[in-house]
Design an enzyme around this catalytic site. Structure first.
Site, PDB file in Angstrom:
ATOM      1  N   ASP A  98       0.786  -1.234   0.000  1.00  0.00           N
ATOM      2  CA  ASP A  98       0.000   0.000   0.000  1.00  0.00           C
ATOM      3  C   ASP A  98       0.815   1.279   0.000  1.00  0.00           C
ATOM      4  O   ASP A  98       0.336   2.327   0.415  1.00  0.00           O
ATOM      5  CB  ASP A  98      -0.897  -0.014   1.246  1.00  0.00           C
ATOM      6  CG  ASP A  98      -0.081  -0.188   2.527  1.00  0.00           C
ATOM      7  OD1 ASP A  98       1.140   0.024   2.487  1.00  0.00           O
ATOM      8  OD2 ASP A  98      -0.684  -0.531   3.565  1.00  0.00           O
ATOM      9  N   GLU A 120       0.087  -9.110  -0.990  1.00  0.00           N
ATOM     10  CA  GLU A 120      -0.541  -8.511   0.212  1.00  0.00           C
ATOM     11  C   GLU A 120      -1.749  -7.673  -0.195  1.00  0.00           C
ATOM     12  O   GLU A 120      -1.940  -6.524   0.218  1.00  0.00           O
ATOM     13  CB  GLU A 120       0.443  -7.687   1.048  1.00  0.00           C
ATOM     14  CG  GLU A 120      -0.057  -7.444   2.473  1.00  0.00           C
ATOM     15  CD  GLU A 120       0.900  -6.645   3.325  1.00  0.00           C
ATOM     16  OE1 GLU A 120       1.857  -7.234   3.865  1.00  0.00           O
ATOM     17  OE2 GLU A 120       0.709  -5.415   3.455  1.00  0.00           O
ATOM     18  N   GLU A 134      -2.285   5.152   2.755  1.00  0.00           N
ATOM     19  CA  GLU A 134      -2.165   3.743   2.354  1.00  0.00           C
ATOM     20  C   GLU A 134      -3.504   3.116   1.950  1.00  0.00           C
ATOM     21  O   GLU A 134      -3.552   2.296   1.043  1.00  0.00           O
ATOM     22  CB  GLU A 134      -1.521   2.925   3.481  1.00  0.00           C
ATOM     23  CG  GLU A 134      -0.030   3.201   3.683  1.00  0.00           C
ATOM     24  CD  GLU A 134       0.264   4.432   4.513  1.00  0.00           C
ATOM     25  OE1 GLU A 134      -0.699   5.073   5.024  1.00  0.00           O
ATOM     26  OE2 GLU A 134       1.448   4.780   4.673  1.00  0.00           O
ATOM     27  N   HIS A 214       5.824   5.203  12.838  1.00  0.00           N
ATOM     28  CA  HIS A 214       6.103   6.036  11.667  1.00  0.00           C
ATOM     29  C   HIS A 214       4.865   6.565  10.952  1.00  0.00           C
ATOM     30  O   HIS A 214       4.970   7.434  10.105  1.00  0.00           O
ATOM     31  CB  HIS A 214       6.941   5.259  10.648  1.00  0.00           C
ATOM     32  CG  HIS A 214       6.198   4.137   9.977  1.00  0.00           C
ATOM     33  ND1 HIS A 214       5.347   4.344   8.917  1.00  0.00           N
ATOM     34  CD2 HIS A 214       6.145   2.818  10.243  1.00  0.00           C
ATOM     35  CE1 HIS A 214       4.833   3.185   8.540  1.00  0.00           C
ATOM     36  NE2 HIS A 214       5.292   2.241   9.340  1.00  0.00           N
ATOM     37  N   ARG A 216       1.861   8.231   9.063  1.00  0.00           N
ATOM     38  CA  ARG A 216       1.586   9.652   8.790  1.00  0.00           C
ATOM     39  C   ARG A 216       0.460  10.190   9.674  1.00  0.00           C
ATOM     40  O   ARG A 216       0.497  11.331  10.118  1.00  0.00           O
ATOM     41  CB  ARG A 216       1.215   9.845   7.319  1.00  0.00           C
ATOM     42  CG  ARG A 216       2.401  10.221   6.460  1.00  0.00           C
ATOM     43  CD  ARG A 216       1.979  10.477   5.028  1.00  0.00           C
ATOM     44  NE  ARG A 216       2.971  11.234   4.279  1.00  0.00           N
ATOM     45  CZ  ARG A 216       4.114  10.751   3.824  1.00  0.00           C
ATOM     46  NH1 ARG A 216       4.454   9.510   4.066  1.00  0.00           N
ATOM     47  NH2 ARG A 216       4.955  11.515   3.145  1.00  0.00           N
ATOM     48  N   HIS A 247      12.567   5.667  13.276  1.00  0.00           N
ATOM     49  CA  HIS A 247      12.385   5.815  11.817  1.00  0.00           C
ATOM     50  C   HIS A 247      13.060   7.110  11.359  1.00  0.00           C
ATOM     51  O   HIS A 247      13.055   8.104  12.088  1.00  0.00           O
ATOM     52  CB  HIS A 247      10.879   5.847  11.542  1.00  0.00           C
ATOM     53  CG  HIS A 247      10.502   5.644  10.103  1.00  0.00           C
ATOM     54  ND1 HIS A 247      10.716   6.596   9.137  1.00  0.00           N
ATOM     55  CD2 HIS A 247       9.915   4.598   9.466  1.00  0.00           C
ATOM     56  CE1 HIS A 247      10.264   6.144   7.961  1.00  0.00           C
ATOM     57  NE2 HIS A 247       9.777   4.926   8.141  1.00  0.00           N
TER      58      HIS A 247
HETATM   59  C1  UD1 Z   1       6.580   5.041   3.830  1.00  0.00           C
HETATM   60  C2  UD1 Z   1       5.222   4.608   3.245  1.00  0.00           C
HETATM   61  C3  UD1 Z   1       4.421   3.844   4.285  1.00  0.00           C
HETATM   62  C4  UD1 Z   1       5.231   2.690   4.844  1.00  0.00           C
HETATM   63  C5  UD1 Z   1       6.545   3.228   5.394  1.00  0.00           C
HETATM   64  C6  UD1 Z   1       7.423   2.097   5.885  1.00  0.00           C
HETATM   65  C7  UD1 Z   1       3.995   5.997   1.637  1.00  0.00           C
HETATM   66  C8  UD1 Z   1       3.182   7.224   1.431  1.00  0.00           C
HETATM   67  N1  UD1 Z   1       4.468   5.809   2.881  1.00  0.00           N
HETATM   68  O1  UD1 Z   1       6.321   5.997   4.862  1.00  0.00           O
HETATM   69  O2  UD1 Z   1       3.245   3.326   3.679  1.00  0.00           O
HETATM   70  O3  UD1 Z   1       4.494   2.063   5.867  1.00  0.00           O
HETATM   71  O4  UD1 Z   1       7.251   3.906   4.352  1.00  0.00           O
HETATM   72  O5  UD1 Z   1       8.463   2.578   6.685  1.00  0.00           O
HETATM   73  O6  UD1 Z   1       4.226   5.262   0.708  1.00  0.00           O
HETATM   74  N2  UD1 Z   1      13.847   8.781   5.181  1.00  0.00           N
HETATM   75  C9  UD1 Z   1      15.221   8.765   5.122  1.00  0.00           C
HETATM   76  N3  UD1 Z   1      15.837   7.563   4.805  1.00  0.00           N
HETATM   77  C10 UD1 Z   1      15.158   6.422   4.553  1.00  0.00           C
HETATM   78  C11 UD1 Z   1      13.762   6.457   4.641  1.00  0.00           C
HETATM   79  C12 UD1 Z   1      13.117   7.652   4.942  1.00  0.00           C
HETATM   80  O7  UD1 Z   1      15.884   9.755   5.349  1.00  0.00           O
HETATM   81  O8  UD1 Z   1      15.789   5.387   4.275  1.00  0.00           O
HETATM   82  C13 UD1 Z   1      13.167  10.059   5.512  1.00  0.00           C
HETATM   83  C14 UD1 Z   1      13.262  11.090   4.352  1.00  0.00           C
HETATM   84  O9  UD1 Z   1      13.363  12.366   4.889  1.00  0.00           O
HETATM   85  C15 UD1 Z   1      11.899  10.914   3.649  1.00  0.00           C
HETATM   86  C16 UD1 Z   1      11.006  10.661   4.844  1.00  0.00           C
HETATM   87  O10 UD1 Z   1      11.772   9.825   5.722  1.00  0.00           O
HETATM   88  O11 UD1 Z   1      11.526  12.048   2.897  1.00  0.00           O
HETATM   89  C17 UD1 Z   1       9.652  10.064   4.561  1.00  0.00           C
HETATM   90  O12 UD1 Z   1       9.719   8.903   3.732  1.00  0.00           O
HETATM   91  P1  UD1 Z   1       8.361   8.388   3.003  1.00  0.00           P
HETATM   92  O13 UD1 Z   1       8.676   7.159   2.247  1.00  0.00           O
HETATM   93  O14 UD1 Z   1       7.744   9.514   2.255  1.00  0.00           O
HETATM   94  O15 UD1 Z   1       7.378   8.111   4.216  1.00  0.00           O
HETATM   95  P2  UD1 Z   1       7.428   7.033   5.355  1.00  0.00           P
HETATM   96  O16 UD1 Z   1       6.874   7.671   6.571  1.00  0.00           O
HETATM   97  O17 UD1 Z   1       8.765   6.425   5.407  1.00  0.00           O
HETATM   98  N1  UDP Z   2      12.121  -3.396  10.785  1.00  0.00           N
HETATM   99  C1  UDP Z   2      13.509  -3.419  10.602  1.00  0.00           C
HETATM  100  N2  UDP Z   2      14.270  -2.566  11.360  1.00  0.00           N
HETATM  101  C2  UDP Z   2      13.740  -1.696  12.249  1.00  0.00           C
HETATM  102  C3  UDP Z   2      12.329  -1.669  12.416  1.00  0.00           C
HETATM  103  C4  UDP Z   2      11.548  -2.526  11.668  1.00  0.00           C
HETATM  104  O1  UDP Z   2      14.027  -4.196   9.800  1.00  0.00           O
HETATM  105  O2  UDP Z   2      14.492  -0.970  12.904  1.00  0.00           O
HETATM  106  C5  UDP Z   2      11.287  -4.291   9.962  1.00  0.00           C
HETATM  107  C6  UDP Z   2      10.198  -5.071  10.684  1.00  0.00           C
HETATM  108  O3  UDP Z   2      10.670  -6.311  11.148  1.00  0.00           O
HETATM  109  C7  UDP Z   2       9.130  -5.228   9.600  1.00  0.00           C
HETATM  110  C8  UDP Z   2       9.297  -3.989   8.746  1.00  0.00           C
HETATM  111  O4  UDP Z   2      10.579  -3.454   9.064  1.00  0.00           O
HETATM  112  O5  UDP Z   2       9.362  -6.363   8.774  1.00  0.00           O
HETATM  113  C9  UDP Z   2       8.212  -2.999   9.046  1.00  0.00           C
HETATM  114  O6  UDP Z   2       8.497  -1.774   8.449  1.00  0.00           O
HETATM  115  P1  UDP Z   2       7.746  -0.436   8.823  1.00  0.00           P
HETATM  116  O7  UDP Z   2       7.260  -0.501  10.219  1.00  0.00           O
HETATM  117  O8  UDP Z   2       8.671   0.671   8.458  1.00  0.00           O
HETATM  118  O9  UDP Z   2       6.540  -0.395   7.794  1.00  0.00           O
HETATM  119  P2  UDP Z   2       5.063  -1.012   7.778  1.00  0.00           P
HETATM  120  O10 UDP Z   2       5.161  -2.476   7.993  1.00  0.00           O
HETATM  121  O11 UDP Z   2       4.258  -0.309   8.823  1.00  0.00           O
HETATM  122  O12 UDP Z   2       4.562  -0.653   6.415  1.00  0.00           O
END
Ligand code: UD1
Ligand code: UDP
Length: 375
Positions: A98, A120, A134, A214, A216, A247
């Site tokens: 999602d 999924e 999502e 994490h 939103r 995160h």
């Molecule tokens: C995203 C997904 C969410 C998923 C989550 C898993 C969308 C809209 N959101 O949310 O569905 O559950 O990932 O974790 O698709 N950033 C870094 N390094 C990284 C990752 C993130 O610096 O490796 C920071 C950056 O500033 C980036 C921000 O996090 O702009 C947000 O990342 P984004 O993918 O937009 O949203 P998530 O909250 O990570």
């Molecule tokens: N996870 C990881 N390192 C971390 C925290 C989570 O590898 O420090 C793994 C966790 O085991 C799971 C996945 O990341 O498989 C979940 O990711 P996240 O919570 O970012 O996203 P969501 O599942 O909510 O989309």
């Protein structure tokens, strides 16, 4: 014989973890030509997973920007994927779950005439704004997909209610369990730098609480209330050690560091690599999270989960009694944690190892289905 061309497109940590076993499975089958396209909606957190599972990177759009917007991610992925669809001309495009990557990749594949395979599939809250964005991402992907691989019967029924043809839906279990079982075996004697650092800071003989967050819809007030509850737990419930891999999203990292850095038994650490996180789940007594994937993994390890969200598209474990849906109310989080840490009967009931999300054979089922579909 012509090989069917399959393109996997993903960009965030959880998609990578959950697609890794499936990609590895397809790469072993000579009936398919399989390629991987990273959007890199995440960068560091994605690279951790790619490195651990040793996945190829045939294409990398490298789109992540600090504090990115949804519209920004969407437009950069559309622009980046278009030439790849033209270059590779996949028969099938696999997307997961999602995220905005999944939604855009599915539309991009549809425009290019490829069949979309949604892993999924079928999770629903039916509330447009929660989880945001999502729920809409997965509804749009569901409309576009040709094949729907659902983790559970409940998810299949959600799709049937939306008039999706029964014959296009396969209940496969969730591939996160394939990934977890593969990884858990490797963590038995694991001793890497991340684990050594945790062992040097955290007294693992105490009541260890693992926290992640994490979403939103928890940005702003939600994450502040969660932090206030964690402060109270750490200061008022004796013998607790809280481990919080934070995160990298600044909307989470900034308030968490501001509100929790000064408490000795709260350990804020960087996101852990997948094997270290699985190891950390095993060391924990209890997990507090708003993560989807963690809710699915914890029941396999017998760890109770308190979900820091108002609703969940994963009702199965709540029904089984191993997960409680709590929301972000400070008192609720504090008192439920206290109850679980003091009431051994309640704890025992929640820590049975029973996982409604999968048995580790999801990859096998998907490959078998695709072998038949491409005959
Ligand atoms: C995203 C997904 C969410 C998923 C989550 C898993 C969308 C809209 N959101 O949310 O569905 O559950 O990932 O974790 O698709 N950033 C870094 N390094 C990284 C990752 C993130 O610096 O490796 C920071 C950056 O500033 C980036 C921000 O996090 O702009 C947000 O990342 P984004 O993918 O937009 O949203 P998530 O909250 O990570
Ligand atoms: N996870 C990881 N390192 C971390 C925290 C989570 O590898 O420090 C793994 C966790 O085991 C799971 C996945 O990341 O498989 C979940 O990711 P996240 O919570 O970012 O996203 P969501 O599942 O909510 O989309």
């Amino acid at each position: 014989m012509k090989k069917e061309k399959i393109l996997f497109v993903f960009g965030t940590r959880p998609e990578a973890i959950k697609l890794a076993p499936i990609i590895k499975g397809f790469l072993e089958r000579e009936e398919f030509l399989t390629k991987v396209c990273l959007t890199s909606q995440h960068r560091e957190m994605l690279d951790q997973v790619i490195d651990f599972f040793e996945l190829p990177k045939d294409y990398d759009l490298n789109i992540m920007q600090p504090n990115q917007t949804l519209a920004g991610i969407t437009s950069r992925i559309f622009t980046g994927l278009d030439p790849i669809m033209k270059d590779f001309q996949p028969d099938y495009v696999f997307v997961h779950g999602d995220t905005t990557t999944s939604m855009v990749a599915s539309l991009s594949a549809f425009y290019a005439g490829a069949k979309v395979c949604h892993v999924e599939a079928g999770l629903r809250t039916n509330d447009k704004n929660s989880p945001f964005p999502e729920e809409m991402n997965r509804q749009i992907t569901g409309r576009v997909a040709t094949f729907h691989f659902t983790p559970t019967q409940v998810a299949k029924e959600n799709l049937i209610k939306e008039n999706i043809a029964d014959s296009s839906i396969v209940v496969t279990g969730n591939s996160v369990i394939d990934a977890l079982l593969f990884t858990a075996k490797k963590t038995v004697h694991l001793k890497n730098a991340e684990i050594c650092e945790i062992c040097s800071k955290v007294d693992l003989s105490k009541k260890v609480i693992l926290v992640t967050g994490h979403r939103r819809e928890n940005h702003g007030e939600g994450i502040i209330k969660i932090c206030q509850a964690l402060r109270r737990i750490a200061l008022e419930i004796k013998g607790t050690e809280i481990v919080f891999p934070v995160h990298l999203n600044p909307n989470i990292a900034s308030p968490v560091k501001k509100l929790l850095s000064d408490i000795p038994n709260i350990h804020l650490i960087n996101p852990l690599s997948y094997p270290s996180f699985v190891w950390m789940m095993k060391q924990s007594k209890l997990i507090l999270t708003d993560s989807g994937g963690v809710q699915e993994e914890a029941p396999s390890l017998g760890k109770p989960v308190l979900v820091l969200r108002e609703n969940t598209e994963r009702p199965e474990a709540v029904k089984e009694g191993t997960v409680i849906l709590l929301g972000t109310d400070e008192d609720k989080i504090f008192f439920t944690t206290q109850a679980l840490l003091t009431d051994s009967e309640m704890y025992h009931k929640m820590s049975i190892k029973n996982n409604p999300y999968g048995d580790g054979k999801t990859t096998e089922r998907i490959i078998q289905f695709m072998l038949n579909a491409s005959l």
